[in-house]
Design a protein around this motif. Structure first.
Motif, PDB file in Angstrom:
ATOM      1  N   ILE A 140       0.426  -1.096  -0.312  1.00 29.86           N
ATOM      2  CA  ILE A 140      -0.260  -0.086   0.809  1.00 29.86           C
ATOM      3  C   ILE A 140       1.220   1.410  -0.057  1.00 29.86           C
ATOM      4  O   ILE A 140       0.946   1.658  -0.976  1.00 29.86           O
ATOM      5  CB  ILE A 140      -1.280   0.036   1.360  1.00 29.86           C
ATOM      6  N   ILE A 141       2.244   1.312   1.216  1.00 27.76           N
ATOM      7  CA  ILE A 141       2.917   2.292   1.351  1.00 27.76           C
ATOM      8  C   ILE A 141       3.672   2.670  -0.262  1.00 27.76           C
ATOM      9  O   ILE A 141       4.133   4.102  -0.766  1.00 27.76           O
ATOM     10  CB  ILE A 141       4.454   1.884   2.078  1.00 27.76           C
ATOM     11  N   SER A 142       3.736   1.484  -0.864  1.00 29.20           N
ATOM     12  CA  SER A 142       4.317   1.605  -1.970  1.00 29.20           C
ATOM     13  C   SER A 142       3.980   2.014  -3.619  1.00 29.20           C
ATOM     14  O   SER A 142       4.130   3.062  -3.544  1.00 29.20           O
ATOM     15  CB  SER A 142       5.109   0.018  -2.059  1.00 29.20           C
ATOM     16  N   MET A 143       2.886   2.071  -3.766  1.00 24.99           N
ATOM     17  CA  MET A 143       1.673   2.237  -4.563  1.00 24.99           C
ATOM     18  C   MET A 143       0.992   3.924  -4.610  1.00 24.99           C
ATOM     19  O   MET A 143       1.632   4.178  -5.352  1.00 24.99           O
ATOM     20  CB  MET A 143       0.574   1.196  -4.949  1.00 24.99           C
ATOM     21  N   VAL A 144       1.197   3.910  -3.122  1.00 24.63           N
ATOM     22  CA  VAL A 144       0.524   5.066  -2.840  1.00 24.63           C
ATOM     23  C   VAL A 144       1.765   6.208  -3.142  1.00 24.63           C
ATOM     24  O   VAL A 144       1.718   7.412  -3.727  1.00 24.63           O
ATOM     25  CB  VAL A 144      -0.069   4.906  -1.326  1.00 24.63           C
ATOM     26  N   LEU A 145       3.000   6.310  -3.114  1.00 28.49           N
ATOM     27  CA  LEU A 145       3.587   6.871  -2.965  1.00 28.49           C
ATOM     28  C   LEU A 145       4.737   6.882  -4.160  1.00 28.49           C
ATOM     29  O   LEU A 145       4.597   7.976  -4.890  1.00 28.49           O
ATOM     30  CB  LEU A 145       4.939   6.739  -2.015  1.00 28.49           C
ATOM     31  N   GLY A 146       4.274   5.307  -5.167  1.00 25.12           N
ATOM     32  CA  GLY A 146       4.715   5.674  -6.233  1.00 25.12           C
ATOM     33  C   GLY A 146       3.513   6.126  -6.713  1.00 25.12           C
ATOM     34  O   GLY A 146       4.126   6.950  -8.118  1.00 25.12           O
ATOM     35  N   PHE A 147       2.310   6.131  -7.064  1.00 25.03           N
ATOM     36  CA  PHE A 147       1.483   6.524  -8.057  1.00 25.03           C
ATOM     37  C   PHE A 147       1.711   8.467  -7.584  1.00 25.03           C
ATOM     38  O   PHE A 147       1.257   8.647  -8.217  1.00 25.03           O
ATOM     39  CB  PHE A 147       0.167   6.404  -7.334  1.00 25.03           C
ATOM     40  N   GLY A 148       2.143   8.806  -6.341  1.00 23.93           N
ATOM     41  CA  GLY A 148       2.096  10.490  -5.849  1.00 23.93           C
ATOM     42  C   GLY A 148       2.873  10.479  -6.562  1.00 23.93           C
ATOM     43  O   GLY A 148       2.870  11.678  -7.434  1.00 23.93           O
ATOM     44  N   LEU A 149       4.217  10.109  -6.673  1.00 24.26           N
ATOM     45  CA  LEU A 149       5.073  10.603  -7.256  1.00 24.26           C
ATOM     46  C   LEU A 149       5.091  10.713  -8.664  1.00 24.26           C
ATOM     47  O   LEU A 149       5.982  11.538  -9.974  1.00 24.26           O
ATOM     48  CB  LEU A 149       6.704   9.787  -7.487  1.00 24.26           C
ATOM     49  N   ILE A 150       4.650   9.591  -8.861  1.00 25.91           N
ATOM     50  CA  ILE A 150       4.419   9.771 -11.120  1.00 25.91           C
ATOM     51  C   ILE A 150       3.447  11.145 -11.075  1.00 25.91           C
ATOM     52  O   ILE A 150       3.802  11.942 -12.435  1.00 25.91           O
ATOM     53  CB  ILE A 150       4.178   8.214 -11.322  1.00 25.91           C
ATOM     54  N   TYR A 151       2.426  10.932 -10.662  1.00 28.07           N
ATOM     55  CA  TYR A 151       1.507  12.300 -11.394  1.00 28.07           C
ATOM     56  C   TYR A 151       2.107  13.720 -11.020  1.00 28.07           C
ATOM     57  O   TYR A 151       2.013  14.632 -11.641  1.00 28.07           O
ATOM     58  CB  TYR A 151       0.629  11.731  -9.831  1.00 28.07           C
ATOM     59  N   LEU A 152       3.328  13.466  -9.675  1.00 29.98           N
ATOM     60  CA  LEU A 152       3.282  15.171  -9.651  1.00 29.98           C
ATOM     61  C   LEU A 152       4.885  15.040 -10.413  1.00 29.98           C
ATOM     62  O   LEU A 152       5.232  16.709 -11.119  1.00 29.98           O
ATOM     63  CB  LEU A 152       4.227  15.053  -8.647  1.00 29.98           C
ATOM     64  N   MET A 153       5.460  13.946 -11.116  1.00 27.19           N
ATOM     65  CA  MET A 153       6.638  14.287 -12.808  1.00 27.19           C
ATOM     66  C   MET A 153       5.836  14.479 -13.591  1.00 27.19           C
ATOM     67  O   MET A 153       6.476  14.912 -14.334  1.00 27.19           O
ATOM     68  CB  MET A 153       7.351  13.083 -12.989  1.00 27.19           C
ATOM     69  N   GLY A 154       4.320  13.659 -13.806  1.00 32.53           N
ATOM     70  CA  GLY A 154       3.476  14.064 -15.023  1.00 32.53           C
ATOM     71  C   GLY A 154       3.239  15.562 -15.294  1.00 32.53           C
ATOM     72  O   GLY A 154       3.217  16.005 -15.898  1.00 32.53           O
ATOM     73  N   THR A 155       2.815  16.183 -14.204  1.00 31.26           N
ATOM     74  CA  THR A 155       2.406  17.374 -14.176  1.00 31.26           C
ATOM     75  C   THR A 155       2.955  18.237 -13.794  1.00 31.26           C
ATOM     76  O   THR A 155       2.955  19.633 -14.976  1.00 31.26           O
ATOM     77  CB  THR A 155       1.018  17.620 -12.553  1.00 31.26           C
ATOM     78  N   LEU A 156       4.210  18.135 -13.449  1.00 36.05           N
ATOM     79  CA  LEU A 156       5.689  18.394 -13.837  1.00 36.05           C
ATOM     80  C   LEU A 156       6.337  19.296 -14.865  1.00 36.05           C
ATOM     81  O   LEU A 156       7.348  18.896 -15.617  1.00 36.05           O
ATOM     82  CB  LEU A 156       6.442  18.821 -12.642  1.00 36.05           C
ATOM     83  N   HIS A 157       5.907  18.026 -16.186  1.00 33.92           N
ATOM     84  CA  HIS A 157       6.025  17.516 -17.682  1.00 33.92           C
ATOM     85  C   HIS A 157       7.634  17.149 -17.239  1.00 33.92           C
ATOM     86  O   HIS A 157       8.355  17.625 -18.236  1.00 33.92           O
ATOM     87  CB  HIS A 157       5.949  18.888 -17.910  1.00 33.92           C
ATOM     88  N   VAL A 158       7.667  16.340 -16.328  1.00 36.63           N
ATOM     89  CA  VAL A 158       9.764  15.999 -16.220  1.00 36.63           C
ATOM     90  C   VAL A 158       9.571  14.758 -17.373  1.00 36.63           C
ATOM     91  O   VAL A 158      10.635  14.401 -17.866  1.00 36.63           O
ATOM     92  CB  VAL A 158       9.416  15.942 -14.594  1.00 36.63           C
ATOM     93  N   ILE A 159       8.728  14.112 -17.403  1.00 39.41           N
ATOM     94  CA  ILE A 159       8.462  12.879 -18.141  1.00 39.41           C
ATOM     95  C   ILE A 159       7.517  12.694 -19.172  1.00 39.41           C
ATOM     96  O   ILE A 159       6.023  13.855 -19.148  1.00 39.41           O
ATOM     97  CB  ILE A 159       8.046  11.736 -17.233  1.00 39.41           C
TER      98      ILE A 159
END
Length: 501
Positions: free
Chosen positions: A482-501
């Protein structure tokens, strides 16, 4: 695989156990029922009127691809045969009944529609991402053959001293690091072998043994998230993200590591604190004695230099212009020309994983080349779907399935479907960070699945030590998943919205 290094007996015992469980005579009736179910569902989908699907302009070939997809799904979930055997069946079925090299009465284009290219189907096994797999395997084989892995483990663990809690942290971090470049099964087997003398030092009444034994599968599973070659779901996600004929996002090896390695480090630190909380040490100090040493010869030097050069090229692919798949051929070439890797060593490559992934790629090729993906996009209102629902549903399905079947098989099933869905949704995915959030999120969910001893080979190997019980493994697996998916999805969302990926 890797039968020239310490810990192979654990891997061999694990595979023997899996084989016996799957093909035990007492399971004959159940297996026959599974085969009958798969045959009925596949033939039903193969032969029903095309109008029943609700997809406009559905051709016979596209209907057959749907039936083959259902066949693959059921075969992988029910585990009637090994995952790689199912992948070969997928490729053969497509060649015989869907391609321009199929059975003549079955593949008349005027009757069944546009055919798949037999070269395209067969090329699934030679996809550039497959080369990335092979390069990773070759690096791992060379490292174990020269003793570089044992030497690195000794050097990397030394700074953590002898305090029990720091030794635990050391094993978590080193196992996680190795798992970024070496198969998580091989990593777990090697590290558990190094722990064998440590287990004997700890008192049986304490929980320190369980903490150390549990640390290995947790770190091996989570560590694979860190690099594109760390685990097959990462490679599969990268294939669909970078496909020139598809999403064409040009996501590099270094970009992946830039945001995934910090995530892995945070997850390993959290798991360290949780292990100490749930399984405290009663003995405060542990003496480490890791056996094995690196051979001091020309081959060892070649392996070290090549390993460093390969990693540096992977990290700088955005600057050099050499993509990760091409870089992966560098160590293969160097080791072959210098004799570090021989024809016997090539037998150690995990070809079953490669075939498994190739079958998934063949499914993706069938979806796109047959025109089924385009028809589905036009007929199904993907644009009306909730982006958040797609993300959560994809992650949840992947997490649940990966706890019971191979995470490679799960990713191979879900990635091509989600790639089609994401492509159809277009800009509507922007609020959650774009397509990369969905596909990389699914890869993270696959690595987060570690509830049961059968969920991953590292779990099974740790369970086989006798120091871990299933209840505690499930508790840690659920919490860290649960921790891995919450942090992982949160990180990917952040990187996507910042257009880093």
């Amino acid at each position: 695989m890797f039968n020239n290094y310490k810990g192979f007996h654990l891997v061999e015992a694990y595979h023997t156990m899996r084989q016996m469980r799957k093909y035990h005579p007492s399971n004959t009736t159940v297996r026959a029922l599974k085969i009958a179910l798969i045959a009925i569902v596949t033939l039903f989908l193969w032969n029903i009127p095309s109008e029943w699907y609700g997809i406009e302009n559905l051709t016979v070939i596209q209907q057959r691809v749907i039936a083959i997809f259902a066949f693959a799904t059921l075969m992988w979930i029910l585990e009637v045969v090994s995952s790689w055997a199912t992948s070969i069946a997928i490729i053969v079925l497509m060649l015989l009944f869907c391609s321009d090299s199929g059975l003549k009465p079955m593949v008349d284009p005027e009757v069944v529609g546009s055919l798949l290219s037999h070269k395209g189907v067969m090329a699934s096994f030679a996809d550039p991402v497959i080369m990335l797999f092979i390069g990773g395997f070759v690096l791992a084989i060379a490292a174990t053959k020269t003793g570089l892995d044992a030497q690195l483990a000794r050097v990397l663990l030394r700074p953590f001293g002898t305090r029990s809690e720091m030794v635990l942290l050391g094993f978590l971090l080193v196992t996680g690091l190795f798992s970024m470049f070496v198969s998580n099964t091989a990593t777990a087997a090697m590290m558990l072998t190094f722990l064998t003398p440590v287990f004997r030092q700890l008192p049986p009444e304490g929980k320190g043994r369980m903490a150390l034994a549990m640390s290995i599968p947790i770190a091996a599973n989570l560590g694979g998230i860190g690099t594109p070659i760390g685990t097959p779901p990462n490679n599969i996600a990268l294939k669909y993200l970078n496909d020139p004929d598809g999403l064409n996002m040009n996501l590099g090896f270094g970009q992946w590591m830039m945001f995934m390695v910090p995530l892995v480090a945070i997850l390993l630190f959290i798991s360290w604190r949780l292990l100490l909380k749930f399984f405290p040490f009663t003995q405060k100090h542990i003496e480490l004695n890791i056996e094995g040493s690196m051979e001091k010869n020309t081959q060892s030097t070649i392996v070290i230099v090549t390993f460093i050069a390969t990693v540096l090229l992977w990290l700088s692919d955005q600057f050099t212009g050499i993509n990760a798949n091409t870089v992966a051929m560098l160590p293969f070439c160097v080791f072959a020309l210098t004799g570090v890797i021989t024809k016997r060593d090539l037998e150690q490559i995990n070809w079953s994983v490669i075939w498994m992934v190739a079958g998934g790629f063949a499914l993706g090729y069938g979806l796109n080349a047959s025109g089924l993906a385009d028809n589905a996009i036009e007929s199904i209102p993907f644009g009306e779907f909730s982006p958040l629902l797609i993300l959560l549903l994809g992650g949840a399905i992947c997490y649940i399935l990966s706890n019971f079947i191979s995470n490679s098989a799960t990713a191979a099933l879900l990635m091509p479907i989600l790639a089609v869905v994401c492509n159809a949704m277009g800009d509507k995915l922007a609020p959650i960070g774009g397509t990369s959030t969905v596909l990389i999120g699914v890869a993270i969910a696959a690595s987060s699945a570690m509830i049961l001893p059968i969920s991953t080979p590292p779990n099974a190997l740790a369970f086989a030590t006798g120091y871990v019980n299933q209840k505690e493994m499930a508790k840690m697996g659920i919490i860290m998943g649960i921790i891995s998916m919450v942090l992982g999805f949160g990180l990917i969302y952040l990187m996507g919205t910042l257009h880093v990926i």
